[in-house]
Design a protein around this motif. Structure first.
Motif, PDB file in Angstrom:
ATOM      1  N   GLU A  44      69.560  14.813   5.907  1.00 54.28           N
ATOM      2  CA  GLU A  44      69.645  13.685   4.973  1.00 54.28           C
ATOM      3  C   GLU A  44      69.124  14.072   3.587  1.00 54.28           C
ATOM      4  N   LEU A  45      68.162  14.969   3.545  1.00 59.28           N
ATOM      5  CA  LEU A  45      67.584  15.397   2.263  1.00 59.28           C
ATOM      6  C   LEU A  45      68.475  16.378   1.506  1.00 59.28           C
ATOM      7  N   TYR A  46      69.114  17.302   2.229  1.00 62.41           N
ATOM      8  CA  TYR A  46      69.775  18.406   1.545  1.00 62.41           C
ATOM      9  C   TYR A  46      71.217  18.703   1.929  1.00 62.41           C
ATOM     10  N   GLU A  93      60.952  21.579   4.008  1.00 65.14           N
ATOM     11  CA  GLU A  93      59.655  22.253   3.964  1.00 65.14           C
ATOM     12  C   GLU A  93      59.335  22.758   2.552  1.00 65.14           C
ATOM     13  N   GLU A  94      60.328  23.321   1.892  1.00 62.04           N
ATOM     14  CA  GLU A  94      60.120  23.809   0.529  1.00 62.04           C
ATOM     15  C   GLU A  94      59.847  22.656  -0.430  1.00 62.04           C
ATOM     16  N   LEU A  95      60.502  21.515  -0.220  1.00 63.57           N
ATOM     17  CA  LEU A  95      60.268  20.350  -1.080  1.00 63.57           C
ATOM     18  C   LEU A  95      58.844  19.833  -0.897  1.00 63.57           C
ATOM     19  N   LYS A 129      56.225  21.503   0.088  1.00 59.01           N
ATOM     20  CA  LYS A 129      55.324  22.490  -0.517  1.00 59.01           C
ATOM     21  C   LYS A 129      55.353  22.398  -2.038  1.00 59.01           C
ATOM     22  N   ALA A 130      56.547  22.253  -2.621  1.00 63.12           N
ATOM     23  CA  ALA A 130      56.668  22.163  -4.078  1.00 63.12           C
ATOM     24  C   ALA A 130      55.926  20.938  -4.618  1.00 63.12           C
ATOM     25  N   ILE A 131      56.092  19.799  -3.959  1.00 56.32           N
ATOM     26  CA  ILE A 131      55.412  18.576  -4.407  1.00 56.32           C
ATOM     27  C   ILE A 131      53.901  18.740  -4.254  1.00 56.32           C
ATOM     28  N   GLU A 132      53.467  19.174  -3.070  1.00 56.24           N
ATOM     29  CA  GLU A 132      52.026  19.311  -2.830  1.00 56.24           C
ATOM     30  C   GLU A 132      51.380  20.305  -3.789  1.00 56.24           C
ATOM     31  N   ASP A 133      52.002  21.456  -3.968  1.00 48.86           N
ATOM     32  CA  ASP A 133      51.415  22.490  -4.828  1.00 48.86           C
ATOM     33  C   ASP A 133      51.392  22.073  -6.295  1.00 48.86           C
ATOM     34  N   ILE A 172      55.700   9.184  -1.491  1.00 55.40           N
ATOM     35  CA  ILE A 172      56.915   9.997  -1.574  1.00 55.40           C
ATOM     36  C   ILE A 172      56.864  11.128  -0.550  1.00 55.40           C
ATOM     37  N   LEU A 173      55.713  11.747  -0.399  1.00 56.34           N
ATOM     38  CA  LEU A 173      55.574  12.809   0.606  1.00 56.34           C
ATOM     39  C   LEU A 173      55.840  12.261   2.009  1.00 56.34           C
ATOM     40  N   GLU A 174      55.369  11.052   2.287  1.00 56.88           N
ATOM     41  CA  GLU A 174      55.625  10.439   3.599  1.00 56.88           C
ATOM     42  C   GLU A 174      57.123  10.239   3.822  1.00 56.88           C
ATOM     43  N   ILE A 175      57.810   9.784   2.791  1.00 61.77           N
ATOM     44  CA  ILE A 175      59.268   9.598   2.894  1.00 61.77           C
ATOM     45  C   ILE A 175      59.937  10.930   3.206  1.00 61.77           C
ATOM     46  N   VAL A 176      59.551  11.967   2.480  1.00 67.43           N
ATOM     47  CA  VAL A 176      60.151  13.284   2.698  1.00 67.43           C
ATOM     48  C   VAL A 176      59.867  13.760   4.124  1.00 67.43           C
TER      49      VAL A 176
END
Length: 169
Positions: free
Chosen positions: A129-131, A8-10, A12-16, A118-122
């Protein structure tokens, strides 16, 4: 914003960071985007705003390539085939060259498309798997994505804002 520690933080960080960068990039007149007036990614070089966007596109394409290859159980040459981590300045020059003939509007469209991919992948990837497991050496997939999306978007925005301030004086 702190370094993302979960999915969720990733997101938000990408979008913002992308939204703020896009806001600045969208206000630059196309006729100014090819002028080499920003400090380049390799020591002693200069780049244009278009080069900066090409750099972001290049890294986004690498993230997408790494993901695709990993999903297909293929070997990934990090950071890119023919380049080592200590040659990132040369890799940046390659990205500038790869997109030097593109119109600024095309670059912005391509960057947005890749950010969304990239957002879709996340969004489709489990937090575990991400963290919670290494993806490249000691780095998680989430960290590698963050290193090549939200972090450079913030850096690029700072460069653009500094350049715009100088141009307005």
């Amino acid at each position: 914003m702190a370094v993302p520690k979960n999915k969720e933080e990733l997101i938000k960080a990408i979008e913002d960071s992308y939204a703020k960068l896009k806001q600045d990039l969208d206000t630059i007149p196309a006729e100014l985007t090819k002028m080499k007036e920003l400090e380049g990614h390799a020591k002693g070089t200069e780049m244009s705003v278009s080069d900066l966007v090409a750099y972001l596109i290049g890294w986004a394409e690498l993230v997408l390539k790494w993901h695709r290859k990993k999903e297909n159980k293929e070997i990934v040459d990090f950071p890119e085939t023919g380049y080592k981590w200590n040659q990132l300045g040369k890799l940046a020059q390659k990205f500038y060259k790869d997109y030097e003939t593109f119109a600024y509007s095309e670059l912005l469209e391509k960057l947005e498309k890749h950010v969304n991919e990239i957002l879709e992948i996340v969004k489709e990837t489990a937090n575990k798997e991400l963290y919670e497991q290494p993806w490249y050496e000691k780095y998680t997939k989430g960290k590698m994505i963050q290193f090549n999306t939200s972090s450079p978007y913030k850096n690029a925005r700072a460069r653009v804002r500094k350049w715009k301030k100088i141009k307005s004086n």
